[in-house]
Design a protein around this motif. Structure first.
Motif, mmCIF file in Angstrom:
data_model
loop_
_atom_site.group_PDB
_atom_site.id
_atom_site.type_symbol
_atom_site.label_atom_id
_atom_site.label_comp_id
_atom_site.label_asym_id
_atom_site.label_seq_id
_atom_site.Cartn_x
_atom_site.Cartn_y
_atom_site.Cartn_z
ATOM 1 N N GLN A 18 -33.639 9.866 10.945
ATOM 2 C CA GLN A 18 -32.287 9.336 11.081
ATOM 3 C C GLN A 18 -32.061 8.629 12.420
ATOM 4 O OE1 GLN A 18 -28.979 11.789 9.814
ATOM 5 N NE2 GLN A 18 -30.324 13.116 8.614
ATOM 6 N N LEU A 19 -33.123 8.469 13.193
ATOM 7 C CA LEU A 19 -32.984 7.821 14.493
ATOM 8 C C LEU A 19 -32.775 6.316 14.321
ATOM 9 C CD1 LEU A 19 -35.736 9.654 16.584
ATOM 10 C CD2 LEU A 19 -33.271 10.116 16.497
ATOM 11 N N VAL A 20 -31.845 5.784 15.073
ATOM 12 C CA VAL A 20 -31.543 4.357 15.028
ATOM 13 C C VAL A 20 -32.051 3.722 16.320
ATOM 14 C CG1 VAL A 20 -29.749 2.602 14.815
ATOM 15 C CG2 VAL A 20 -29.448 4.843 13.710
ATOM 16 N N ILE A 48 -28.013 -4.003 13.651
ATOM 17 C CA ILE A 48 -27.766 -2.558 13.528
ATOM 18 C C ILE A 48 -27.653 -2.150 12.063
ATOM 19 C CG2 ILE A 48 -26.062 -0.741 13.946
ATOM 20 C CD1 ILE A 48 -25.528 -2.007 16.687
ATOM 21 N N VAL A 49 -26.965 -2.938 11.271
ATOM 22 C CA VAL A 49 -26.828 -2.631 9.844
ATOM 23 C C VAL A 49 -28.192 -2.664 9.162
ATOM 24 C CG1 VAL A 49 -25.908 -3.459 7.642
ATOM 25 C CG2 VAL A 49 -24.427 -3.385 9.662
ATOM 26 N N TYR A 61 -22.714 5.403 7.280
ATOM 27 C CA TYR A 61 -23.628 5.085 8.386
ATOM 28 C C TYR A 61 -22.862 4.879 9.690
ATOM 29 C CZ TYR A 61 -27.110 2.252 10.990
ATOM 30 O OH TYR A 61 -27.960 1.743 11.935
ATOM 31 N N ILE A 62 -21.883 3.987 9.695
ATOM 32 C CA ILE A 62 -21.049 3.748 10.881
ATOM 33 C C ILE A 62 -19.674 4.349 10.638
ATOM 34 C CG2 ILE A 62 -20.084 2.036 12.444
ATOM 35 C CD1 ILE A 62 -23.129 2.118 12.457
ATOM 36 N N ALA A 90 -15.491 -1.576 8.184
ATOM 37 C CA ALA A 90 -15.937 -2.327 7.008
ATOM 38 C C ALA A 90 -16.130 -3.800 7.345
ATOM 39 C CB ALA A 90 -14.923 -2.173 5.878
ATOM 40 N N SER A 91 -15.213 -4.371 8.098
ATOM 41 C CA SER A 91 -15.326 -5.781 8.478
ATOM 42 C C SER A 91 -16.491 -5.998 9.431
ATOM 43 C CB SER A 91 -14.018 -6.258 9.143
ATOM 44 O OG SER A 91 -12.946 -6.198 8.227
ATOM 45 N N ALA A 92 -16.686 -5.067 10.367
ATOM 46 C CA ALA A 92 -17.791 -5.192 11.318
ATOM 47 C C ALA A 92 -19.141 -5.155 10.609
ATOM 48 C CB ALA A 92 -17.715 -4.085 12.370
ATOM 49 N N MET A 93 -19.253 -4.315 9.584
ATOM 50 C CA MET A 93 -20.516 -4.182 8.874
ATOM 51 C C MET A 93 -20.821 -5.385 7.989
ATOM 52 S SD MET A 93 -20.785 -0.117 7.986
ATOM 53 C CE MET A 93 -22.500 -0.276 7.479
ATOM 54 N N GLU A 94 -19.820 -6.208 7.746
ATOM 55 C CA GLU A 94 -20.033 -7.426 6.952
ATOM 56 C C GLU A 94 -20.477 -8.608 7.793
ATOM 57 O OE1 GLU A 94 -16.399 -8.070 4.889
ATOM 58 O OE2 GLU A 94 -16.718 -6.441 3.448
#
Length: 237
Positions: free
Chosen positions: A57-59, A198-199, A210-211, A229-233
């Motif tokens: 699970q490390l990012v 990041i995504v 996730y975020i 939601a907007s950031a992940m898009e």
């Protein structure tokens, strides 16, 4: 920042703390609230659903910000032979083998990113105590251990504005995306490049969200909550 600070109070008067701002709005607001007498750094902060105790699970990854982070990046390349000249021609600030290693063992760490060829890692490995705690150790996962033919690309990306993102012990990610003096388009495009990476770096072991939250802030300014939601898009076209 003390709550009684006049400048800080004036900044927070522009902010609705209960609102989640769209990414472009957040960038615009952070710039307005960055009123310190120096050029503040703009940072992006994420709280993830990852468990940093679990290896799956490390990012961790890198992003090349199209407009850099607003400061010169000093690059050292660990290499030997013709690769030293290749690194220098590519724009590396320092390059070499045992001579560079000896300087670092003596306490010199006047650089921001280090890159190495695989054949050098046996010797560079002994610098782990010095470089590791400063986040300067070359690592294949961050594309800083590369073959000789890839040195020009790695150096160019590093000088242009390459940033590393990784999960800390609290499942948080903190990354600079530029300076308050950048215009809104530059900051937004840097934010987009970072978020896109990041995504795409989501670990397979992360289940559920996730975020979980995202905030944008300047060095001395209040945090602006960003709509997740907007950031992940956000995606680089």
């Amino acid at each position: 920042m003390p709550k009684g600070n006049k400048r800080y109070k004036e900044a927070t008067s522009l902010l609705d703390v209960d609102r989640e701002y769209e990414p472009r709005e957040a960038v615009e607001l952070v710039k307005k609230m960055a009123t310190a007498k120096f050029d503040e750094t703009v940072e992006f902060h994420l709280r993830t659903g990852s468990d940093p105790r679990q290896a799956d699970q490390l990012v961790r990854g890198v992003a090349v910000l199209p407009h850099g982070i607003g400061k010169p990046i000093r690059v050292v390349v660990f290499a030997e032979g013709e690769t030293v000249s290749i690194a220098e021609q590519a724009g590396a600030d320092f390059s070499g083998g045992d001579d560079i290693i000896k300087q670092i063992e003596g306490g010199w760490t006047d650089f921001d990113i280090s890159i190495a060829t695989p054949d050098m890692m046996g010797r560079v490995g002994k610098l782990g105590r010095i470089l590791g705690r400063r986040g300067l150790m070359p690592n294949p996962k961050t594309d800083t251990v590369v073959q000789a033919q890839d040195i020009p690309r790695a150096v160019t990306e590093a000088k242009k504005g390459r940033v590393e993102f990784k999960l800390d012990r609290s499942a948080l990610i903190h990354v600079p995306i530029g300076k308050a003096s950048f215009d809104e388009v530059q900051l937004f495009e840097n934010l987009t490049a970072l978020m896109d990476n990041i995504v795409r770096s989501r670990p397979g072991g992360v289940k559920g969200q996730y975020i979980r939250s995202a905030f944008l802030s300047s060095t001395m300014g209040p945090s602006v909550k960003v709509n997740v939601a907007s950031a992940m898009e956000l995606k680089v076209e």
